[in-house]
Enzyme design. Structure first.
Site, PDB file in Angstrom:
ATOM      1  N   GLN A  97     -18.015  18.930 -20.467  1.00 55.35           N
ATOM      2  CA  GLN A  97     -19.225  19.150 -19.691  1.00 55.35           C
ATOM      3  C   GLN A  97     -20.227  19.981 -20.495  1.00 55.35           C
ATOM      4  OE1 GLN A  97     -19.590  21.803 -16.339  1.00 55.35           O
ATOM      5  NE2 GLN A  97     -20.328  20.155 -15.026  1.00 55.35           N
ATOM      6  N   TYR A 183     -28.020  25.759 -12.850  1.00 57.27           N
ATOM      7  CA  TYR A 183     -28.175  26.042 -14.277  1.00 57.27           C
ATOM      8  C   TYR A 183     -29.456  25.384 -14.809  1.00 57.27           C
ATOM      9  CZ  TYR A 183     -23.588  27.999 -13.612  1.00 57.27           C
ATOM     10  OH  TYR A 183     -22.541  28.764 -13.138  1.00 57.27           O
ATOM     11  N   ARG A 230     -23.635  15.449 -13.680  1.00 57.67           N
ATOM     12  CA  ARG A 230     -23.266  16.096 -12.422  1.00 57.67           C
ATOM     13  C   ARG A 230     -24.507  16.649 -11.738  1.00 57.67           C
ATOM     14  NH1 ARG A 230     -18.956  20.922 -10.811  1.00 57.67           N
ATOM     15  NH2 ARG A 230     -17.828  19.623  -9.334  1.00 57.67           N
ATOM     16  N   GLY A 328     -10.943  20.017  -7.651  1.00 57.19           N
ATOM     17  CA  GLY A 328     -11.051  21.218  -8.460  1.00 57.19           C
ATOM     18  C   GLY A 328      -9.844  22.120  -8.309  1.00 57.19           C
TER      19      GLY A 328
HETATM   20  C1  8OZ Z   1     -17.667  29.403 -11.562  1.00 61.33           C
HETATM   21  C2  8OZ Z   1     -17.809  30.492 -12.409  1.00 61.33           C
HETATM   22  C3  8OZ Z   1     -18.627  30.378 -13.509  1.00 61.33           C
HETATM   23  C4  8OZ Z   1     -19.296  29.179 -13.777  1.00 61.33           C
HETATM   24  C5  8OZ Z   1     -20.424  25.995 -12.129  1.00 61.33           C
HETATM   25  C6  8OZ Z   1     -19.964  26.372 -14.449  1.00 61.33           C
HETATM   26  O1  8OZ Z   1     -20.539  26.461 -11.001  1.00 61.33           O
HETATM   27  C7  8OZ Z   1     -19.841  26.818 -13.214  1.00 61.33           C
HETATM   28  C8  8OZ Z   1     -19.141  28.099 -12.919  1.00 61.33           C
HETATM   29  C9  8OZ Z   1     -18.320  28.222 -11.815  1.00 61.33           C
HETATM   30  O2  8OZ Z   1     -20.832  24.859 -12.404  1.00 61.33           O
END
Ligand code: 8OZ
Length: 372
Positions: A97, A183, A230, A328
């Site tokens: 990813q 993000y 995603r 998950g």
């Molecule tokens: C939990 C802790 C840190 C990062 C996401 C990459 O929520 C994460 C993530 C999840 O997509």
């Protein structure tokens, strides 16, 4: 009627079944290099139709938490090669990813202690995880970001392209572009975090521009059939907010129909939370989203995620609402999840104290039903 246990061809990916291991951050990669034990961890779970690795930084700037892996330096690629070799030896299929956290970071993690970058200089109301020099960890508020200059964006796209190439060098079968969970790409998509007035802000088409450019670069580099993406249309994770997600994500999936992708991976509801979570005034119409994608000629498999159990997952596949279901936390605790679901066997419970950081405990030691 298809079942979870039937094989599936998704683009160039040949899946032995329709059960995917969702991407799961585990914070066990010191110096951003996957540890040797990480090869064992993924190989233990190789009976999944598809393994999606934990989110992996495309650049140092793209890192937002301590001890998460990267894919931009030779030792990181070598570390991932151990993982892909072990998974392939066990008969599995694995994609990585690709992740740029944007504003969900801290100056302590950034090159030269700089501010994290974002579409706009708006601090996310969320926390990140830092490991202190003495080994103790703590959750800290994210740092105030600076807005990316429009002249920097080609470099950001180039980082995704380079990471996709590195993924293939590391032996992965493909990549999943992380455009979910608040993000960088999601920060551009949503009006709560994107206040830009240039070609990357304002209307939906502009806010989706970075996502489209990243997908163009990554698909051109490694072939669309090895690329998934995603999305999390309504999640509030990491302060993601938009009052009108339906037209936004409808536009996004119509754009995605341009390429014969491996799959679209949709988080339904709040990530790790309620499936009926909504942003704006109306419940999100997921079947409508899929219809919009298919009508536009989209060919990617439809992967769904969030709170699925055996019954919900079987029904989704049998009734044609999904091609693949990603699990998950159940995969953390059950390396042999596929055979347990097939046999209707009980599942191990997960221990959330060992999700993030630590050693082999809570990572390699969950038991299988049959001796491994
Ligand atoms: C939990 C802790 C840190 C990062 C996401 C990459 O929520 C994460 C993530 C999840 O997509």
């Amino acid at each position: 009627m298809p079942t979870l246990f039937d094989p599936l061809v998704a683009g160039e990916l040949k899946l032995a079944n329709r059960i995917a291991m969702a991407p799961l951050t585990r914070n066990r990669a010191p110096h951003a290099v996957p540890a040797p034990m990480t090869a064992t961890y993924y190989a233990q779970r190789a009976s999944a139709g598809l393994l999606i690795t934990e989110a992996t930084a495309i650049s140092h700037q793209g890192q937002g938490y301590s001890n998460v892996p990267g894919l931009y330096a030779p030792e990181q690629i070598a570390g991932w090669r151990r993982v892909t070799d072990a998974v392939h030896a066990a008969g599995g299929t694995i994609v990585t990813q690709l992740w740029h956290v944007g504003r969900v970071s801290h100056t302590a993690l950034q090159p030269g202690g700089a501010a994290p970058v974002a579409p706009s200089a708006i601090t996310a109301n969320t926390k990140t995880f830092l490991v202190n020099p003495d080994g103790s960890g703590s959750f800290v508020p994210t740092s105030e970001p600076r807005a990316l200059d429009i002249a920097e964006l080609p470099g950001t796209v180039e980082d995704y392209r380079r990471a996709a190439r590195a993924a293939i060098e590391a032996g992965f079968d493909g990549v999943e572009v992380h455009a979910a969970n608040g993000y960088l790409i999601d920060q551009f998509l949503r009006s709560g975090s994107n206040h830009r007035t240039d070609a990357y802000g304002g209307g939906i088409e502009n806010r989706a521009r970075l996502l489209v450019e990243v997908m163009e670069a990554v698909t051109a580099e490694i072939g669309a059939g090895r690329v998934g993406i995603r999305l999390s249309p309504v999640t509030p994770a990491n302060d993601a907010s938009d009052p009108d997600p339906q037209p936004l994500f409808t536009h996004v999936v119509k754009q995605l129909a341009r390429w014969p992708l491996a799959y679209l991976h949709i988080i339904e509801g709040a990530t790790g939370g309620p499936r009926d979570y909504q942003q704006g005034d109306t419940p999100f119409d997921y079947p409508g989203l899929r219809v919009a994608y298919i009508k536009e000629g989209g060919q990617g498999a439809w992967m769904v995620n969030n709170g699925y159990d055996a019954a919900l997952a079987s029904a989704a596949v049998a009734e044609g609402r999904a091609d693949i279901v990603a699990f998950g936390k159940a995969f953390i605790a059950n390396p042999d999840l596929v055979s347990r679901l097939r046999d209707n066997a009980p599942l191990n419970d997960w221990d959330n104290k060992t999700f993030y950081g630590g050693d082999e405990r809570g990572y390699l030691d969950y038991p299988t039903l049959e001796p491994a």
